[in-house]
Write a protein that holds these residues in place. Sequence first.
Motif: not given
Length: 268
Positions: A149-158, A245-251
Amino acid sequence: MFSLGVLLYELLALKRPFDGQNMTEVMEKTLKGQYEPLPSSITEEMRSLVTWLLHDDPAKRPSTSQLLSAPICKLFIDGLVGIVQTQTAFEGDLRRTVREHIQQTRESLYPHLSNRLRPQLESESSLHGNSPGLSTTQDVVKGATLNPQSILCEGTVKKLSSDGQWKKRYLCICSKEPIGKGPMESHNFDLMLAVSRETIGSQCIATAFAELEDVFPVPVKYAGTGAPNVFAIAFKSGVKRLTFQAYSDEDRKTWMANIQKALGFGEE
Protein backbone atom coordinates in the motif's frame (compact mmCIF):
# COMPACT_ATOMS: atom_id res chain seq x y z
CA MET A 1 13.66 33.60 -27.82
CA PHE A 2 14.20 34.22 -31.54
CA SER A 3 17.55 35.92 -30.85
CA LEU A 4 18.57 32.98 -28.68
CA GLY A 5 17.70 30.67 -31.55
CA VAL A 6 19.86 32.69 -33.93
CA LEU A 7 22.78 32.60 -31.50
CA LEU A 8 22.41 28.87 -30.88
CA TYR A 9 22.24 28.21 -34.63
CA GLU A 10 25.45 30.18 -35.20
CA LEU A 11 27.24 28.28 -32.43
CA LEU A 12 26.20 24.93 -33.86
CA ALA A 13 26.55 25.62 -37.59
CA LEU A 14 29.31 28.28 -37.44
CA LYS A 15 27.30 30.47 -39.81
CA ARG A 16 24.26 32.70 -39.71
CA PRO A 17 20.83 31.13 -40.20
CA PHE A 18 19.58 33.95 -42.39
CA ASP A 19 21.85 35.32 -45.08
CA GLY A 20 21.50 36.88 -48.49
CA GLN A 21 22.89 39.20 -51.14
CA ASN A 22 21.32 42.25 -49.51
CA MET A 23 19.32 43.31 -46.44
CA THR A 24 16.01 42.92 -48.26
CA GLU A 25 16.74 39.25 -48.97
CA VAL A 26 17.93 38.67 -45.40
CA MET A 27 14.77 40.26 -43.96
CA GLU A 28 12.54 38.24 -46.28
CA LYS A 29 14.16 34.95 -45.25
CA THR A 30 13.98 35.96 -41.60
CA LEU A 31 10.28 36.79 -41.75
CA LYS A 32 9.48 33.54 -43.57
CA GLY A 33 11.74 31.47 -41.33
CA GLN A 34 13.76 30.18 -44.26
CA TYR A 35 17.15 28.81 -43.25
CA GLU A 36 19.30 25.82 -44.03
CA PRO A 37 18.60 22.94 -41.62
CA LEU A 38 21.30 22.10 -39.12
CA PRO A 39 23.52 19.16 -40.13
CA SER A 40 22.53 15.64 -39.11
CA SER A 41 25.63 15.48 -36.90
CA ILE A 42 23.74 17.73 -34.45
CA THR A 43 21.48 15.74 -32.13
CA GLU A 44 17.80 15.59 -32.96
CA GLU A 45 16.97 17.16 -29.59
CA MET A 46 19.17 20.18 -30.29
CA ARG A 47 17.88 20.58 -33.85
CA SER A 48 14.30 20.49 -32.58
CA LEU A 49 15.15 23.10 -29.95
CA VAL A 50 16.58 25.48 -32.57
CA THR A 51 13.57 24.93 -34.84
CA TRP A 52 11.29 25.76 -31.92
CA LEU A 53 13.17 28.96 -31.13
CA LEU A 54 13.30 30.11 -34.77
CA HIS A 55 9.63 29.45 -35.55
CA ASP A 56 8.29 32.14 -37.89
CA ASP A 57 5.18 32.49 -35.70
CA PRO A 58 6.16 34.22 -32.41
CA ALA A 59 3.17 32.64 -30.65
CA LYS A 60 4.60 29.19 -31.35
CA ARG A 61 8.03 29.90 -29.89
CA PRO A 62 8.67 28.66 -26.34
CA SER A 63 8.32 30.76 -23.24
CA THR A 64 11.23 30.85 -20.81
CA SER A 65 9.47 28.31 -18.62
CA GLN A 66 8.79 25.98 -21.55
CA LEU A 67 12.37 26.25 -22.75
CA LEU A 68 13.92 25.47 -19.37
CA SER A 69 11.51 22.56 -18.91
CA ALA A 70 12.74 20.94 -22.13
CA PRO A 71 14.62 17.69 -21.32
CA ILE A 72 17.78 18.78 -23.12
CA CYS A 73 17.85 22.01 -21.09
CA LYS A 74 17.32 20.13 -17.84
CA LEU A 75 20.28 17.96 -18.72
CA PHE A 76 22.52 20.98 -19.34
CA ILE A 77 21.32 22.77 -16.19
CA ASP A 78 22.16 19.70 -14.13
CA GLY A 79 25.61 19.67 -15.71
CA LEU A 80 26.02 23.35 -14.93
CA VAL A 81 25.10 22.80 -11.28
CA GLY A 82 27.71 20.05 -11.07
CA ILE A 83 30.38 22.36 -12.49
CA VAL A 84 29.47 25.16 -10.08
CA GLN A 85 29.56 22.83 -7.08
CA THR A 86 32.85 21.11 -7.89
CA GLN A 87 35.12 23.59 -9.68
CA THR A 88 37.44 25.82 -7.64
CA ALA A 89 36.72 28.72 -10.03
CA PHE A 90 33.35 29.04 -8.29
CA GLU A 91 34.63 29.15 -4.72
CA GLY A 92 33.36 31.74 -2.27
CA ASP A 93 30.39 34.03 -2.82
CA LEU A 94 30.29 33.32 -6.56
CA ARG A 95 29.16 29.73 -5.96
CA ARG A 96 26.42 30.91 -3.64
CA THR A 97 25.28 33.58 -6.11
CA VAL A 98 25.15 31.23 -9.08
CA ARG A 99 23.29 28.59 -7.05
CA GLU A 100 20.76 31.20 -5.94
CA HIS A 101 20.10 32.23 -9.52
CA ILE A 102 19.64 28.62 -10.59
CA GLN A 103 17.35 28.05 -7.62
CA GLN A 104 15.25 31.10 -8.51
CA THR A 105 14.90 29.73 -12.03
CA ARG A 106 13.69 26.38 -10.69
CA GLU A 107 11.20 28.15 -8.43
CA SER A 108 9.82 30.07 -11.41
CA LEU A 109 9.29 26.75 -13.20
CA TYR A 110 7.62 25.11 -10.20
CA PRO A 111 6.15 27.94 -8.09
CA HIS A 112 4.07 25.52 -6.01
CA LEU A 113 7.33 23.92 -4.82
CA SER A 114 9.14 27.14 -3.92
CA ASN A 115 8.65 26.65 -0.19
CA ARG A 116 10.23 23.20 -0.46
CA LEU A 117 13.10 24.21 -2.73
CA ARG A 118 14.20 27.31 -0.84
CA PRO A 119 14.86 25.62 2.55
CA GLN A 120 17.09 23.12 0.74
CA LEU A 121 19.31 25.89 -0.63
CA GLU A 122 19.54 27.52 2.79
CA SER A 123 20.40 24.22 4.47
CA GLU A 124 23.14 23.58 1.93
CA SER A 125 24.71 26.88 2.87
CA SER A 126 24.46 26.39 6.62
CA LEU A 127 25.69 22.80 6.60
CA HIS A 128 28.35 22.99 3.94
CA GLY A 129 29.17 26.67 3.52
CA ASN A 130 30.85 27.24 0.18
CA SER A 131 32.53 23.86 0.03
CA PRO A 132 32.23 22.12 -3.34
CA GLY A 133 32.02 18.75 -1.66
CA LEU A 134 28.31 18.74 -0.85
CA SER A 135 27.22 15.35 0.35
CA THR A 136 24.18 13.36 -0.59
CA THR A 137 22.31 11.13 1.82
CA GLN A 138 22.08 7.54 0.63
CA ASP A 139 21.61 5.08 3.46
CA VAL A 140 22.46 1.40 3.24
CA VAL A 141 19.44 -0.26 4.81
CA LYS A 142 19.21 -3.80 6.14
CA GLY A 143 15.98 -5.50 7.07
CA ALA A 144 13.82 -3.27 4.86
CA THR A 145 10.26 -4.40 4.24
CA LEU A 146 7.85 -3.28 1.53
CA ASN A 147 4.22 -2.50 2.22
CA PRO A 148 2.24 -2.92 -1.03
CA GLN A 149 0.00 0.00 0.00
CA SER A 150 3.04 2.27 0.25
CA ILE A 151 4.52 1.50 -3.19
CA LEU A 152 4.04 4.10 -5.88
CA CYS A 153 6.06 2.31 -8.53
CA GLU A 154 8.44 -0.65 -8.68
CA GLY A 155 10.24 -2.69 -11.28
CA THR A 156 13.50 -3.78 -12.85
CA VAL A 157 15.86 -1.35 -14.55
CA LYS A 158 19.54 -1.16 -15.41
CA LYS A 159 21.71 1.21 -13.40
CA LEU A 160 24.86 2.81 -14.75
CA SER A 161 27.63 1.94 -12.33
CA SER A 162 30.81 3.89 -11.62
CA ASP A 163 32.77 1.58 -13.93
CA GLY A 164 30.51 2.48 -16.86
CA GLN A 165 28.65 -0.85 -16.88
CA TRP A 166 24.88 -1.32 -16.89
CA LYS A 167 23.78 -3.56 -14.05
CA LYS A 168 20.33 -5.01 -13.52
CA ARG A 169 18.70 -3.62 -10.39
CA TYR A 170 15.36 -3.51 -8.58
CA LEU A 171 14.02 0.04 -8.18
CA CYS A 172 11.12 1.08 -5.98
CA ILE A 173 9.44 4.36 -5.09
CA CYS A 174 7.75 3.92 -1.74
CA SER A 175 6.28 6.05 1.00
CA LYS A 176 6.90 5.70 4.70
CA GLU A 177 3.14 5.47 5.11
CA PRO A 178 0.29 4.08 2.97
CA ILE A 179 -0.42 6.20 -0.08
CA GLY A 180 -3.81 7.81 0.36
CA LYS A 181 -5.85 10.22 -1.68
CA GLY A 182 -4.11 13.29 -0.30
CA PRO A 183 -1.51 15.34 -2.20
CA MET A 184 1.73 13.56 -3.01
CA GLU A 185 3.76 16.22 -1.22
CA SER A 186 2.20 15.08 2.06
CA HIS A 187 4.08 11.78 1.76
CA ASN A 188 7.71 11.12 2.58
CA PHE A 189 8.99 9.07 -0.33
CA ASP A 190 12.18 7.05 -0.59
CA LEU A 191 13.91 5.70 -3.67
CA MET A 192 14.89 2.12 -2.87
CA LEU A 193 17.58 0.38 -4.90
CA ALA A 194 18.54 -3.28 -4.54
CA VAL A 195 20.05 -6.11 -6.55
CA SER A 196 16.61 -7.71 -6.72
CA ARG A 197 13.24 -7.51 -4.98
CA GLU A 198 14.09 -10.70 -3.11
CA THR A 199 17.29 -9.23 -1.65
CA ILE A 200 15.82 -5.91 -0.55
CA GLY A 201 15.38 -7.30 2.96
CA SER A 202 19.07 -8.13 3.30
CA GLN A 203 20.49 -4.93 1.82
CA CYS A 204 19.32 -1.97 -0.21
CA ILE A 205 20.22 1.68 -0.72
CA ALA A 206 17.56 4.20 0.29
CA THR A 207 17.55 7.81 -0.90
CA ALA A 208 15.04 10.27 0.50
CA PHE A 209 13.19 12.22 -2.19
CA ALA A 210 13.95 15.35 -0.18
CA GLU A 211 17.50 14.92 -1.54
CA LEU A 212 16.36 14.77 -5.17
CA GLU A 213 15.89 17.67 -7.56
CA ASP A 214 14.48 16.49 -10.86
CA VAL A 215 14.27 13.68 -13.41
CA PHE A 216 14.79 13.92 -17.16
CA PRO A 217 15.37 11.71 -20.20
CA VAL A 218 18.93 11.50 -21.51
CA PRO A 219 19.32 11.50 -25.32
CA VAL A 220 21.27 8.56 -26.72
CA LYS A 221 24.19 10.78 -27.76
CA TYR A 222 24.52 12.19 -24.24
CA ALA A 223 24.10 8.87 -22.43
CA GLY A 224 27.82 8.21 -22.74
CA THR A 225 27.29 4.55 -23.59
CA GLY A 226 24.96 5.05 -26.53
CA ALA A 227 22.18 3.27 -24.66
CA PRO A 228 18.51 4.05 -25.43
CA ASN A 229 15.68 4.73 -22.96
CA VAL A 230 17.99 6.33 -20.38
CA PHE A 231 16.77 8.70 -17.68
CA ALA A 232 18.66 10.52 -14.96
CA ILE A 233 17.71 11.63 -11.45
CA ALA A 234 19.51 14.75 -10.27
CA PHE A 235 20.36 15.49 -6.64
CA LYS A 236 19.83 18.93 -5.15
CA SER A 237 23.48 19.01 -4.14
CA GLY A 238 24.49 19.04 -7.80
CA VAL A 239 27.38 16.62 -7.21
CA LYS A 240 25.63 13.35 -7.97
CA ARG A 241 23.28 11.87 -10.51
CA LEU A 242 21.64 8.45 -10.72
CA THR A 243 21.39 7.14 -14.27
CA PHE A 244 19.04 4.32 -15.23
CA GLN A 245 18.02 2.53 -18.39
CA ALA A 246 14.44 1.41 -18.81
CA TYR A 247 13.51 -1.55 -21.01
CA SER A 248 11.40 0.59 -23.35
CA ASP A 249 10.52 4.21 -23.99
CA GLU A 250 7.10 3.57 -22.48
CA ASP A 251 8.72 2.21 -19.30
CA ARG A 252 10.96 5.28 -19.13
CA LYS A 253 7.95 7.58 -19.40
CA THR A 254 6.20 5.66 -16.60
CA TRP A 255 9.22 5.85 -14.29
CA MET A 256 9.69 9.57 -14.95
CA ALA A 257 6.00 10.34 -14.41
CA ASN A 258 5.99 8.56 -11.05
CA ILE A 259 9.25 10.15 -9.93
CA GLN A 260 7.80 13.57 -10.77
CA LYS A 261 4.70 12.69 -8.76
CA ALA A 262 6.86 11.78 -5.77
CA LEU A 263 8.78 15.03 -6.18
CA GLY A 264 5.50 16.92 -6.14
CA PHE A 265 5.67 18.26 -9.69
CA GLY A 266 2.14 17.12 -10.39
CA GLU A 267 0.70 19.23 -7.57
CA GLU A 268 -0.57 22.71 -8.44
